[in-house]
Design a protein around this motif. Structure first.
Motif, mmCIF file in Angstrom:
data_model
loop_
_atom_site.group_PDB
_atom_site.id
_atom_site.type_symbol
_atom_site.label_atom_id
_atom_site.label_comp_id
_atom_site.label_asym_id
_atom_site.label_seq_id
_atom_site.Cartn_x
_atom_site.Cartn_y
_atom_site.Cartn_z
ATOM 1 N N PHE A 137 -14.453 18.460 -12.429
ATOM 2 C CA PHE A 137 -13.038 18.596 -12.071
ATOM 3 C C PHE A 137 -12.554 17.363 -11.321
ATOM 4 O O PHE A 137 -13.344 16.575 -10.796
ATOM 5 C CB PHE A 137 -12.753 19.882 -11.289
ATOM 6 C CG PHE A 137 -13.461 20.009 -9.965
ATOM 7 C CD1 PHE A 137 -12.931 19.444 -8.808
ATOM 8 C CD2 PHE A 137 -14.646 20.729 -9.858
ATOM 9 C CE1 PHE A 137 -13.563 19.582 -7.586
ATOM 10 C CE2 PHE A 137 -15.295 20.874 -8.639
ATOM 11 C CZ PHE A 137 -14.752 20.304 -7.499
ATOM 12 N N ILE A 138 -11.235 17.224 -11.300
ATOM 13 C CA ILE A 138 -10.555 16.087 -10.673
ATOM 14 C C ILE A 138 -9.731 16.617 -9.513
ATOM 15 O O ILE A 138 -9.129 17.700 -9.597
ATOM 16 C CB ILE A 138 -9.638 15.378 -11.696
ATOM 17 C CG1 ILE A 138 -10.469 14.839 -12.867
ATOM 18 C CG2 ILE A 138 -8.838 14.253 -11.043
ATOM 19 C CD1 ILE A 138 -9.624 14.478 -14.080
ATOM 20 N N SER A 139 -9.693 15.863 -8.414
ATOM 21 C CA SER A 139 -8.886 16.277 -7.261
ATOM 22 C C SER A 139 -7.858 15.213 -6.916
ATOM 23 O O SER A 139 -8.149 14.017 -6.960
ATOM 24 C CB SER A 139 -9.781 16.542 -6.042
ATOM 25 O OG SER A 139 -10.297 15.326 -5.530
ATOM 26 N N ASN A 140 -6.646 15.648 -6.608
ATOM 27 C CA ASN A 140 -5.657 14.799 -5.932
ATOM 28 C C ASN A 140 -4.703 15.693 -5.165
ATOM 29 O O ASN A 140 -4.584 16.889 -5.445
ATOM 30 C CB ASN A 140 -4.929 13.845 -6.893
ATOM 31 C CG ASN A 140 -3.962 14.524 -7.813
ATOM 32 O OD1 ASN A 140 -3.033 15.207 -7.373
ATOM 33 N ND2 ASN A 140 -4.150 14.359 -9.117
ATOM 34 N N VAL A 141 -4.023 15.133 -4.200
ATOM 35 C CA VAL A 141 -3.278 15.946 -3.251
ATOM 36 C C VAL A 141 -2.036 16.595 -3.864
ATOM 37 O O VAL A 141 -1.562 17.616 -3.363
ATOM 38 C CB VAL A 141 -2.901 15.106 -2.004
ATOM 39 C CG1 VAL A 141 -1.705 14.190 -2.283
ATOM 40 C CG2 VAL A 141 -2.647 15.992 -0.798
ATOM 41 N N ILE A 142 -1.512 16.046 -4.954
ATOM 42 C CA ILE A 142 -0.334 16.631 -5.585
ATOM 43 C C ILE A 142 -0.722 17.794 -6.491
ATOM 44 O O ILE A 142 -0.189 18.900 -6.380
ATOM 45 C CB ILE A 142 0.450 15.570 -6.389
ATOM 46 C CG1 ILE A 142 0.864 14.403 -5.480
ATOM 47 C CG2 ILE A 142 1.682 16.204 -7.041
ATOM 48 C CD1 ILE A 142 1.756 14.791 -4.319
ATOM 49 N N VAL A 172 0.864 -1.183 0.000
ATOM 50 C CA VAL A 172 0.000 0.000 0.000
ATOM 51 C C VAL A 172 0.896 1.227 0.000
ATOM 52 O O VAL A 172 2.069 1.157 0.374
ATOM 53 C CB VAL A 172 -0.946 0.015 1.214
ATOM 54 C CG1 VAL A 172 -1.926 -1.143 1.152
ATOM 55 C CG2 VAL A 172 -0.165 -0.028 2.530
ATOM 56 N N PHE A 173 0.352 2.349 -0.453
ATOM 57 C CA PHE A 173 1.196 3.543 -0.508
ATOM 58 C C PHE A 173 0.380 4.802 -0.295
ATOM 59 O O PHE A 173 -0.846 4.808 -0.397
ATOM 60 C CB PHE A 173 1.969 3.610 -1.829
ATOM 61 C CG PHE A 173 1.142 3.935 -3.048
ATOM 62 C CD1 PHE A 173 1.053 5.240 -3.514
ATOM 63 C CD2 PHE A 173 0.464 2.943 -3.742
ATOM 64 C CE1 PHE A 173 0.296 5.552 -4.632
ATOM 65 C CE2 PHE A 173 -0.285 3.230 -4.861
ATOM 66 C CZ PHE A 173 -0.383 4.549 -5.317
ATOM 67 N N GLU A 174 1.099 5.864 0.007
ATOM 68 C CA GLU A 174 0.526 7.202 0.135
ATOM 69 C C GLU A 174 1.368 8.170 -0.688
ATOM 70 O O GLU A 174 2.600 8.140 -0.630
ATOM 71 C CB GLU A 174 0.536 7.673 1.593
ATOM 72 C CG GLU A 174 -0.468 7.008 2.489
ATOM 73 C CD GLU A 174 -1.892 7.433 2.179
ATOM 74 O OE1 GLU A 174 -2.131 8.634 1.936
ATOM 75 O OE2 GLU A 174 -2.773 6.550 2.166
ATOM 76 N N SER A 175 0.710 9.029 -1.453
ATOM 77 C CA SER A 175 1.375 10.143 -2.121
ATOM 78 C C SER A 175 1.072 11.406 -1.323
ATOM 79 O O SER A 175 -0.091 11.705 -1.051
ATOM 80 C CB SER A 175 0.866 10.298 -3.556
ATOM 81 O OG SER A 175 1.155 9.146 -4.317
ATOM 82 N N MET A 176 2.112 12.141 -0.958
ATOM 83 C CA MET A 176 1.947 13.310 -0.094
ATOM 84 C C MET A 176 2.651 14.517 -0.711
ATOM 85 O O MET A 176 3.502 14.372 -1.589
ATOM 86 C CB MET A 176 2.533 13.043 1.296
ATOM 87 C CG MET A 176 2.041 11.775 1.958
ATOM 88 S SD MET A 176 2.793 11.555 3.593
ATOM 89 C CE MET A 176 2.242 9.903 3.991
ATOM 90 N N LYS A 177 2.286 15.676 -0.220
ATOM 91 C CA LYS A 177 2.902 16.911 -0.690
ATOM 92 C C LYS A 177 3.489 17.674 0.490
ATOM 93 O O LYS A 177 2.840 17.811 1.536
ATOM 94 C CB LYS A 177 1.883 17.784 -1.417
ATOM 95 C CG LYS A 177 2.468 19.060 -2.018
ATOM 96 C CD LYS A 177 1.462 19.793 -2.907
ATOM 97 C CE LYS A 177 2.098 21.026 -3.525
ATOM 98 N NZ LYS A 177 1.187 21.717 -4.468
ATOM 99 N N ILE A 178 4.713 18.155 0.306
ATOM 100 C CA ILE A 178 5.384 18.979 1.312
ATOM 101 C C ILE A 178 5.368 20.432 0.835
ATOM 102 O O ILE A 178 5.683 20.720 -0.320
ATOM 103 C CB ILE A 178 6.834 18.531 1.538
ATOM 104 C CG1 ILE A 178 6.884 17.152 2.197
ATOM 105 C CG2 ILE A 178 7.604 19.548 2.392
ATOM 106 C CD1 ILE A 178 8.287 16.597 2.344
ATOM 107 N N VAL A 179 4.986 21.339 1.720
ATOM 108 C CA VAL A 179 5.061 22.775 1.466
ATOM 109 C C VAL A 179 5.690 23.434 2.683
ATOM 110 O O VAL A 179 5.194 23.279 3.805
ATOM 111 C CB VAL A 179 3.669 23.378 1.192
ATOM 112 C CG1 VAL A 179 3.759 24.894 1.089
ATOM 113 C CG2 VAL A 179 3.068 22.806 -0.089
ATOM 114 N N ASP A 180 6.803 24.128 2.466
ATOM 115 C CA ASP A 180 7.487 24.856 3.545
ATOM 116 C C ASP A 180 7.760 23.971 4.755
ATOM 117 O O ASP A 180 7.420 24.311 5.892
ATOM 118 C CB ASP A 180 6.679 26.086 3.956
ATOM 119 C CG ASP A 180 6.634 27.139 2.856
ATOM 120 O OD1 ASP A 180 7.582 27.185 2.041
ATOM 121 O OD2 ASP A 180 5.653 27.904 2.796
ATOM 122 N N GLN A 181 8.327 22.799 4.492
ATOM 123 C CA GLN A 181 8.761 21.857 5.517
ATOM 124 C C GLN A 181 7.598 21.276 6.326
ATOM 125 O O GLN A 181 7.786 20.810 7.446
ATOM 126 C CB GLN A 181 9.772 22.519 6.449
ATOM 127 C CG GLN A 181 11.002 23.052 5.719
ATOM 128 C CD GLN A 181 11.993 23.724 6.640
ATOM 129 O OE1 GLN A 181 12.434 23.129 7.617
ATOM 130 N NE2 GLN A 181 12.344 24.969 6.328
#
Length: 279
Positions: free
Chosen positions: A241-246, A28-37
Motif C-alpha cells: 500500500f501507498i501512504s500520503n496525507v491527502i 519547498v512545499f507542504e501538502s496538508m489536510k484540513i478536517v473540521d477546521q
C-alpha cells in the motif's frame, strides 16, 4: 483565492515573473489536510518545512512560527469556504534575483486551498495497478527526502503511468531498490512484517509515513522494519500500500501478475480515523 505573503488575494495574480521556484525549482512545499477546521499533523508538517528550509539554506523569518502558519492557512480556508475539509499547499521559495546563485536568502510564501469531498480516510476498493518506473532513478541523498518544487522525475513517471494504463508507478533508487511511489511512501507486508524503505534509501520523509509506522508498531503480532525493498520482494508480498496525507492509505491490488489484499491497510485506516476524531 490564495494567501500570498499574508494577503488573501485573487489567484490570477501573476507570480511567475522572476520567480525562482518557477525558474530553478528553488522552493519547498507542504501538502496538508484540513478536517473540521483543524490541520492534521500540523506539528509534523511545520517541523518538516522548517527543516527543509534549513537544509537548502533559506533564511527563515522570525514570524514563521507554527501558530503563524496555522492562522494563515485556516483564514484562507475560511475565505474559500472549505474549513471543514480541504487540501492545502504551502510553498516557500527564495525571493527573486541572481541565477543559480541567489543574490539574497530571504523568502516568500504562497498558500492555496481547495475543498476535499471526503473528510475522513477510506479504503478505495477499486482495482489499483502499479509497475516499476525505470527510465530515471532517485538518488540516495538528503535532498531526495524533501518536498521541493523540482519534481520533474515524478511528472515524467506520471505521464509514463498514464500512457501504460497504470494507476501509479514505483520509483527506484540508483541501487535499483524500491524507494517510493509517485505520490507517497510505499509499504510492504511480508511474513508478519510491515516494511518500508528507510530514509537512507532516498524516499520522501512523509508525514503520514511517520503516523503509519507509529500505529503499526503498537499492533500485536506485527514487526515494523525500515530497510530495503527490492523489486523481487514485491512479488512475494502479502500486501502493498501507498501512504500520503491527502489520500491516507491506498492499497495496491496488482503488481504485474501478483494480486494483493488489503487486510492491514484497512485496519490502519480505521486507526488513523480514530486518531483524527480524538485530536
Amino acid at each position: 483565492m490564495i494567501n500570498f505573503n499574508g494577503t488573501i488575494t485573487d489567484s490570477e495574480t501573476n507570480l511567475l515573473v522572476n520567480n525562482r521556484a518557477f525558474l530553478y525549482g528553488d522552493g519547498v512545499f507542504e501538502s496538508m489536510k484540513i478536517v473540521d477546521q483543524k490541520i492534521l499533523f500540523l506539528e509534523d508538517h511545520y517541523f518538516r518545512l522548517m527543516a527543509s528550509m534549513r537544509i537548502v539554506r533559506m533564511e527563515i523569518p522570525m514570524n514563521f512560527t507554527m501558530e503563524f502558519f496555522e492562522e494563515q492557512i485556516l483564514s484562507l480556508a475560511k475565505a474559500n469556504g472549505c474549513s471543514d475539509s480541504a487540501r492545502v499547499r504551502v510553498t516557500v521559495y527564495r525571493n527573486e534575483g541572481g541565477n543559480y546563485l541567489p543574490v539574497q536568502r530571504s523568502v516568500s510564501y504562497l498558500i492555496n486551498c481547495i475543498p476535499l469531498e471526503n473528510k475522513m480516510y477510506s479504503i478505495d476498493s477499486k482495482p489499483y495497478e502499479v509497475d516499476l518506473y525505470k527510465d530515471f532513478y532517485i538518488t540516495k541523498q538528503l535532498l531526495s527526502t524533501l518536498k521541493t518544487t523540482n519534481k520533474i522525475l515524478n511528472v515524467t513517471a506520471s505521464i509514463y503511468a498514464d500512457e501504460n494504463d497504470l494507476d501509479n508507478c514505483l520509483l527506484l533508487n540508483e541501487s535499483k531498490n524500491v524507494a517510493e511511489a509517485l505520490q507517497g511512501n510505499i509499504f510492504m507486508v511480508l511474513n508478519g512484517k510491515l516494511i518500508t524503505p528507510a530514509l537512507s534509501e532516498g524516499c520522501l520523509n512523509g508525514v503520514l509515513r511517520k503516523q503509519v509506522l507509529n500505529l503499526a508498531s503498537k499492533m500485536e503480532g506485527l514487526e515494523v522494519e525500515e530497510g530495503e525493498i527490492s523489486p523481487f520482494d514485491l512479488q512475494k508480498a502479502d500486501e502493498l500500500f501507498i501512504s500520503n496525507v491527502i489520500k491516507g492509505i491506498q492499497p495496491i491490488t496488482k503488481y504485474r501478475k501478483k494480486e494483493f489484499g488489503n487486510t492491514l491497510s484497512t485496519k490502519l485506516v480505521a486507526l488513523l480515523n480514530a486518531q483524527i476524531r480524538l485530536s
